[in-house]
Scaffold this active site. Sequence first.
Site: not given
Ligand code: PGU
Length: 432
Positions: A136, A217, A253
């Site tokens: 990510w 995570d 999510k």
């Molecule tokens: N860890 C991972 C692996 C993730 O994919 C995401 C969110 C988070 C943590 C953080 O999510 P929180 O909203 O803080 O609980 N990834 C999504 C959402 C958009 C972003 O980048 O924050 C994504 O599209 O990759």
Amino acid sequence: MDPGSVFASLVQAPEDPILGVTVAYNKDPSPNKLNLGVGAYRTEEGKPLVLDVVRRAEQLLVNDQSRVKEYLPIVGLADFNKLSAKLIFGADSPAIQANRVATVQGLSGTGSLRVGAEFLARHYHQLTIYIPQPTWGNHPKVFTLAGLSVKTYRYYDPATRGLNFQGLLEDLGAAPSGAIVLLHACAHNPTGVDPTLEQWEQIRQLMRSKGLLPFFDSAYQGFASGSLDADAQPVRMFVADGGECLAAQSYAKNMGLYGERVGALSISDAGITASKEVIINIAGSSKEVDDFVCKTADVASKVESQLKLVIRPMYSNPPIHGASIVATILKDSKMYDEWTVELKAMADRIISMRKQLFDALSARGTPGDWSHIIKQIGMFTFTGLNGEQVAFMTKEYHIYMTSDGRISMAGLSSKTVPHLADAIHAAVTRMG
Ligand code: PGU
């Protein structure tokens, strides 16, 4: 004096690689536009979803006149923290039973990762964290700004579109003793590729033999398989062996609470895993065992006290509403069951989108092997499309996705699959 001048020399910062996709999408006037960038669940009608069980929990909270808006403690809502630790570590976790777990409420997954990283930077002896390649996009920034030094381990093999397990074992095997390792608990973002349980067991053995510290995570519990318990298995394997483990959880999510910013950080301290009887046999006296259990509970309390020192100057204490929704659902077995049904429905819809997209590309005879679309797990497909192809799809088809070729399957619907398949087909045949 010109009041704007002190910042006049600033350069314009680029948009965020993920959230910036939504910014670009919002500016596009096309009626056919499709946002497959951000990982956010949409219904078959392309609309954001608020779970029924969440609406019901909110109603209960609104109707409860005894509820007030006072500050929460620095560590957040006590019920929420206990229930969150149980959700990830398992209701029968020996670590929880022995009070070896310190949990604090965090600002969703990101905030929980950041608090964990700040804590490690202050109190852990090894400041290097290994993150998977790729991962990510926010991970390197979160950890670097917290004061950790970021290195990568091999994870994904573009040739097979699967796990580079050999590379992963080699890189973790070569990491310095004690190094921190960031692991995606399930539904790896962006690749959709997870180790099998047998591979997790090998990773666990290697990491424990080298004293590497696991930092999970968990942003997608329930989204990979549709089962909360099955998706937590890798984390529970590490907690069950009695070694230390960190886990950052997000309810963005799996409960659809994106904007409520609700999550948790749990730190499980090392402890004993065998039953008291077995240990008495080894240790010789019940008192020694009691002393040990006491000591480890003492460590959890010290960890919590230090987490408070991280949180207080950052945002003082966390917001109350989202955590109250989660606690209401988790503590009521009927609501919990309803949640699992709605969660499974979201996971199943994503799986059905995978099948539909795969079938649509097969029907078009799109060159290449697209079986990874149905093999990959979770919210995303890592398509293998390159930056140029992505730019083409955005320009010609108004389809928005991250430039690494990741598409959010949760943003698709039966109605939009043909449009996406046309775009991929055109991108591959014209720019392949
Ligand atoms: N860890 C991972 C692996 C993730 O994919 C995401 C969110 C988070 C943590 C953080 O999510 P929180 O909203 O803080 O609980 N990834 C999504 C959402 C958009 C972003 O980048 O924050 C994504 O599209 O990759």
